[in-house]
Write a protein that holds these residues in place. Structure first.
Motif, PDB file in Angstrom:
ATOM      1  N   ASP A  36     -23.758  -2.580  18.285  1.00 28.17           N
ATOM      2  CA  ASP A  36     -24.374  -1.651  17.268  1.00 28.17           C
ATOM      3  C   ASP A  36     -23.738  -1.538  16.776  1.00 28.17           C
ATOM      4  O   ASP A  36     -23.816  -1.534  15.406  1.00 28.17           O
ATOM      5  CB  ASP A  36     -25.192  -0.194  17.360  1.00 28.17           C
ATOM      6  N   ALA A  37     -21.988  -0.699  16.610  1.00 28.07           N
ATOM      7  CA  ALA A  37     -21.187  -0.474  15.596  1.00 28.07           C
ATOM      8  C   ALA A  37     -20.783  -1.949  14.416  1.00 28.07           C
ATOM      9  O   ALA A  37     -20.534  -1.541  13.204  1.00 28.07           O
ATOM     10  CB  ALA A  37     -20.507   0.544  16.636  1.00 28.07           C
ATOM     11  N   ALA A  38     -20.662  -2.882  15.612  1.00 24.62           N
ATOM     12  CA  ALA A  38     -20.008  -4.639  14.720  1.00 24.62           C
ATOM     13  C   ALA A  38     -21.005  -4.883  14.236  1.00 24.62           C
ATOM     14  O   ALA A  38     -20.663  -5.412  13.060  1.00 24.62           O
ATOM     15  CB  ALA A  38     -19.818  -4.809  15.774  1.00 24.62           C
ATOM     16  N   ALA A  44     -23.513  -4.103   6.525  1.00 21.06           N
ATOM     17  CA  ALA A  44     -22.351  -3.197   5.004  1.00 21.06           C
ATOM     18  C   ALA A  44     -21.230  -4.896   4.551  1.00 21.06           C
ATOM     19  O   ALA A  44     -21.534  -4.203   3.692  1.00 21.06           O
ATOM     20  CB  ALA A  44     -21.866  -2.154   5.845  1.00 21.06           C
ATOM     21  N   GLU A  45     -20.432  -5.374   5.682  1.00 20.51           N
ATOM     22  CA  GLU A  45     -19.610  -6.183   4.575  1.00 20.51           C
ATOM     23  C   GLU A  45     -20.608  -7.270   4.379  1.00 20.51           C
ATOM     24  O   GLU A  45     -20.135  -7.887   2.802  1.00 20.51           O
ATOM     25  CB  GLU A  45     -19.309  -7.196   5.519  1.00 20.51           C
ATOM     26  N   ILE A  46     -22.183  -8.089   5.042  1.00 25.05           N
ATOM     27  CA  ILE A  46     -22.311  -9.157   3.977  1.00 25.05           C
ATOM     28  C   ILE A  46     -23.075  -8.056   2.775  1.00 25.05           C
ATOM     29  O   ILE A  46     -23.336  -8.991   1.485  1.00 25.05           O
ATOM     30  CB  ILE A  46     -23.583  -9.307   4.741  1.00 25.05           C
ATOM     31  N   ASP A  47     -23.433  -6.420   2.669  1.00 20.51           N
ATOM     32  CA  ASP A  47     -24.088  -6.538   1.679  1.00 20.51           C
ATOM     33  C   ASP A  47     -23.546  -5.890   0.351  1.00 20.51           C
ATOM     34  O   ASP A  47     -23.927  -6.297  -0.786  1.00 20.51           O
ATOM     35  CB  ASP A  47     -24.834  -4.697   1.746  1.00 20.51           C
ATOM     36  N   ALA A  64     -14.512 -13.224   1.159  1.00 20.08           N
ATOM     37  CA  ALA A  64     -15.263 -12.817   2.142  1.00 20.08           C
ATOM     38  C   ALA A  64     -16.291 -12.742   2.792  1.00 20.08           C
ATOM     39  O   ALA A  64     -15.966 -11.943   4.374  1.00 20.08           O
ATOM     40  CB  ALA A  64     -15.867 -12.133   0.597  1.00 20.08           C
ATOM     41  N   LEU A  65     -16.972 -13.278   3.157  1.00 17.26           N
ATOM     42  CA  LEU A  65     -17.750 -14.282   4.046  1.00 17.26           C
ATOM     43  C   LEU A  65     -17.304 -14.408   5.125  1.00 17.26           C
ATOM     44  O   LEU A  65     -17.401 -14.748   6.860  1.00 17.26           O
ATOM     45  CB  LEU A  65     -18.795 -14.981   3.944  1.00 17.26           C
ATOM     46  N   GLU A  66     -15.907 -15.129   5.169  1.00 14.80           N
ATOM     47  CA  GLU A  66     -15.249 -15.806   6.042  1.00 14.80           C
ATOM     48  C   GLU A  66     -14.822 -14.374   7.131  1.00 14.80           C
ATOM     49  O   GLU A  66     -14.127 -14.796   8.317  1.00 14.80           O
ATOM     50  CB  GLU A  66     -14.297 -16.784   5.362  1.00 14.80           C
ATOM     51  N   LYS A  67     -14.284 -13.346   6.186  1.00 13.37           N
ATOM     52  CA  LYS A  67     -13.040 -12.483   6.396  1.00 13.37           C
ATOM     53  C   LYS A  67     -13.828 -11.031   7.150  1.00 13.37           C
ATOM     54  O   LYS A  67     -13.275 -10.270   7.679  1.00 13.37           O
ATOM     55  CB  LYS A  67     -12.291 -11.410   5.349  1.00 13.37           C
ATOM     56  N   SER A  68     -15.282 -11.259   7.357  1.00 13.85           N
ATOM     57  CA  SER A  68     -16.553 -10.023   7.839  1.00 13.85           C
ATOM     58  C   SER A  68     -16.683 -10.844   8.872  1.00 13.85           C
ATOM     59  O   SER A  68     -16.482 -12.100   9.742  1.00 13.85           O
ATOM     60  CB  SER A  68     -17.493 -10.746   6.310  1.00 13.85           C
ATOM     61  N   GLY A  69     -16.944  -9.628   9.445  1.00 16.11           N
ATOM     62  CA  GLY A  69     -17.816  -9.658  11.164  1.00 16.11           C
ATOM     63  C   GLY A  69     -16.684  -9.776  12.047  1.00 16.11           C
ATOM     64  O   GLY A  69     -16.496 -10.595  12.802  1.00 16.11           O
ATOM     65  N   ARG A  70     -15.412  -9.850  12.230  1.00 20.08           N
ATOM     66  CA  ARG A  70     -14.280 -10.058  12.975  1.00 20.08           C
ATOM     67  C   ARG A  70     -14.531  -9.027  14.303  1.00 20.08           C
ATOM     68  O   ARG A  70     -14.554  -9.203  14.795  1.00 20.08           O
ATOM     69  CB  ARG A  70     -12.809  -9.597  11.969  1.00 20.08           C
ATOM     70  N   SER A  71     -14.918  -7.814  13.910  1.00 20.69           N
ATOM     71  CA  SER A  71     -15.240  -6.690  14.509  1.00 20.69           C
ATOM     72  C   SER A  71     -16.293  -7.293  16.163  1.00 20.69           C
ATOM     73  O   SER A  71     -16.418  -7.207  17.412  1.00 20.69           O
ATOM     74  CB  SER A  71     -15.579  -5.835  14.515  1.00 20.69           C
ATOM     75  N   LEU A  72     -17.329  -8.150  15.122  1.00 20.97           N
ATOM     76  CA  LEU A  72     -18.565  -8.095  15.154  1.00 20.97           C
ATOM     77  C   LEU A  72     -18.079 -10.094  16.894  1.00 20.97           C
ATOM     78  O   LEU A  72     -18.370  -9.892  18.118  1.00 20.97           O
ATOM     79  CB  LEU A  72     -20.087  -8.594  14.835  1.00 20.97           C
TER      80      LEU A  72
END
Length: 685
Positions: A36-38, A44-47, A64-72
């Motif tokens: 849920d947190a990830a 938020a990063e995508i938005d 920016a997309l490539e750097k997003s979602g690391r926690s997930l």
């Protein structure tokens, strides 16, 4: 309930050696809050990227997309490693819960109109952006992914696509868990008198399996492939062979809660609908449009070219087995549960070769060493045991370094079958290589299902098991040697009809005499395999290839056919499989290697749906690629190995697959090398 990093180890930085998580501290109840947190963080990063007031650039959109979602990615990688290799009722419940949520999240990403507008703008101006070749490839792959996910469709079509994707995610999880449930539920408990024909290693493994299930002093045959295939190969009890074989082929088709036929019918229907929404006639057309083959017709052309030859050879093999049955004074007709038993007897008679004589020379630990030495001689890698906490006592790890002593990867091997592990063998990762956010080195796993030996005994492999080990290690090297900047292109993130090239090619080195002579050592004496025995073993390379090729190719043809349906009537899975096999004239004595009700490649997430042909497509490549070494007279030729590393193993998805292969070999291959490898070059179709 929201959890803090102090309360949830999945939300904190992974501080163990090599960036591993603290597996012992992670509990099933940690996963949902971590997801849920990830997911919220990634949304938020995508938005932020989509809503940027700045004109789109490669940096503020694609990077920016490539750097997003690391926690997930971090949370999901840990979860799905365990969901496959060491699951439980609690983890299966989480998996059922999270699968549709992840599909919903993916929909929100790929159907985000403002985000796609930015990507589409960049793609239209790509020739003017001054991109490096790798950046151009990343942009092209992102644009293709968004278009194939429906980003260009109207709102109604997108809404329907999103609903289909969520439902397919739920169905894939259900399918996979049903197969595992059937496998866990079955064990044929035997007494000493039931073991006629079984060699010592098979008896020992059956005794260990029985003890593990609370039947100390008895013997158990399970539905782990290594257990049931050994029994089918050696047991002289025809009645028991039939029981084991029926249980094996009926997984997912036993009626009741774990029956997969309705799940398959709904999956095929939804995939067909999704393909039509995206402008394709069938799901097979949709799937292959972005693969190396490009069209179902191209894949079928290869399969058809092989099928006629393989079927003809299998019929010759069948007649030879039937003659053996008659020569023994029996009058029954060869049945599918007889094939492996009589094929082994005929091999022994024809080549003076007995699997029970061979198996002591293929110790698991020695075969791991053999795979490591091959990687050292080809690519300069060394493997040092790493004492790190892992998720199961059977798993072990190695620190992988290059010639200079620099860290390349952490490699984890998890080799033994157990009730908490899904069947099969696969490569996966806890972390992928990339250089966009620091120089991130990968953590790569091989997961197998070899029979665990009794305490104090060495683990022995069949020759096929040893080949599986080399195959999965080839995938592992594809991940470990990756040398790209952008995560999207890392390691094995290539088309499915190219991804099997590094793995299938690596199998060839198992049969290189220098490797076998050094590592095929007897488990008790330590003596090398006698040259005469080694020569006899290598002489059988094409023995039984009619059966093996028919068993595989039938699966690939049925896969293309079931995903190429244009009939809107409900799919009767049993009838479709039967009728399709009749159409291709499948020999009655051979059963598909994976029948549809347990065909996890196709229906447990669908990674190979309409793509099972990929193994043979890649085999055309791997047979030709190994000839590049043979033409030099050196299976470890340094110049050829360097090209192999540069353009295949370390290159990820930097290039179109055809261009990558031509960069290595200088040309595309023909089917001839595959036919020769399988001993089908002198068989008429």
């Amino acid at each position: 309930m929201t959890q803090t990093p102090a309360q949830n180890p999945l939300l904190s930085d992974f501080a163990a050696a090599f960036g591993l998580p603290d597996f012992a501290a992670i509990k099933p109840e940690h996963y949902r809050p971590a997801f849920d947190a990830a997911l919220a963080e990634h949304r938020a990063e995508i938005d932020a990227v989509a809503a940027s007031a700045e004109p789109p650039t490669f940096a503020n959109t694609i990077e920016a997309l490539e750097k997003s979602g690391r926690s997930l990615e971090k949370v999901a990688n840990v979860f799905f490693v365990l969901a496959g290799a060491d699951t439980s009722d609690a983890l299966e419940a989480v998996e059922r819960d999270i699968s549709p949520l992840l599909a919903r999240h993916s929909n929100a990403l790929y159907l985000n109109a403002p985000l796609f507008k930015r990507i589409d703008d960049l793609y239209a101006r790509r020739e003017t952006l001054g991109l490096t070749p790798e950046q151009a490839r990343v942009l092209e792959r992102y644009h293709t992914r968004f278009v194939r996910a429906g980003a260009g469709l109207d709102k109604a079509a997108q809404d329907r696509l999103a609903a289909i994707n969520e439902e397919l995610a739920t169905l894939g999880t259900k399918f996979s868990q049903n197969v595992l449930a059937d496998e866990k539920a079955y064990a044929l408990i035997l007494e000493e008198g039931d073991l006629a024909g079984l060699p010592d290693f098979a008896r020992a493994a059956a005794a260990a399996a029985a003890e593990e299930r609370g039947h100390k002093g008895k013997y158990a045959i399970t539905l782990a492939r290594s257990s049931c295939e050994s029994f089918l190969q050696f047991s002289s009890r025809r009645d028991l062979r039939e029981k084991v074989f029926e249980a094996w082929i009926k997984r997912g088709e036993n009626g009741g809660a774990t029956d997969n036929r309705a799940t398959i019918a709904e999956t095929v229907k939804l995939r067909a609908e999704r393909a039509k929404l995206l402008g394709f006639a069938t799901f097979a057309d949709y799937r292959l449009d972005d693969q190396m083959a490009k069209t179902p017709a191209a894949a079928r052309k290869l399969l058809d070219e092989v099928w006629g030859r393989a079927r003809a050879k299998a019929l010759v093999e069948r007649d030879a087995l039937q003659e053996m049955i008659a020569a023994e004074g029996a009058n029954f007709k060869l049945a599918p549960h007889d094939w492996r038993y009589y094929a082994e007897k005929l091999r022994k008679a024809k080549y003076d070769l007995d699997e029970a004589e061979i198996k002591p020379y293929f110790q698991l630990d020695k075969m791991i060493e053999a795979a490591f030495e091959t990687a050292q001689r080809l690519f300069g890698l060394t493997f040092t045991p790493a004492n790190v906490p892992l998720y199961h006592p059977d798993a072990r790890a190695w620190d992988v370094k290059d010639k200079s002593g620099a860290h390349v990867a952490l490699f984890i091997g998890d080799y033994f079958a157990r009730g908490s592990k899904h069947s099969g063998a696969w490569m996966t990762s806890l972390r992928d290589q990339q250089k966009l956010i620091g120089d991130t080195r990968p953590v790569v796993l091989n997961v197998c299902n070899f029979t665990k030996p009794a305490a104090g005994e060495p683990a022995l492999l069949s020759f096929d098991d040893a080949r599986t080990l080399f195959h999965e290690f080839g995938h592992g090297l594809h991940g470990m040697l990756s040398n790209v900047t952008y995560p999207l292109l890392s390691g094995t993130a290539v088309s499915s009809d190219f991804v099997e090239l590094p793995s299938q090619l690596y199998e060839h080195w198992l049969e290189v005499p220098a490797i076998l002579e050094r590592y095929a050592r007897h488990a008790k004496t330590g003596e090398a395999m006698p040259k005469a025995l080694l020569d006899r073993l290598l002489a059988t390379r094409t023995y039984g290839q009619g059966f093996a090729t028919v068993e595989y190719t039938a699966c690939a043809l049925v896969d293309l056919d079931v995903h190429g349906r244009q009939d809107d009537t409900p799919l009767d899975v049993t009838a479709f499989e039967r009728d399709d096999l009749e159409r291709i004239k499948m020999p009655a004595e051979i059963v598909m290697r994976h029948r549809l009700p347990h065909f996890s490649h196709l229906f447990s997430g669908g990674g190979y749906a309409a793509g099972y042909y990929s193994y043979m497509w890649s085999e055309v490549l791997d047979a030709d690629a190994f000839e590049a070494f043979e033409e030099t007279g050196d299976a470890f030729d340094p110049a050829t190995a360097q090209r192999l590393r540069d353009f295949i193993y370390s290159a990820g998805n930097l290039r179109d697959p055809a261009e990558a292969y031509k960069a290595f070999r200088g040309r595309l291959p023909a089917v001839d090398a595959l036919l020769k490898k399988r001993g089908l070059d002198d068989v008429a179709a």
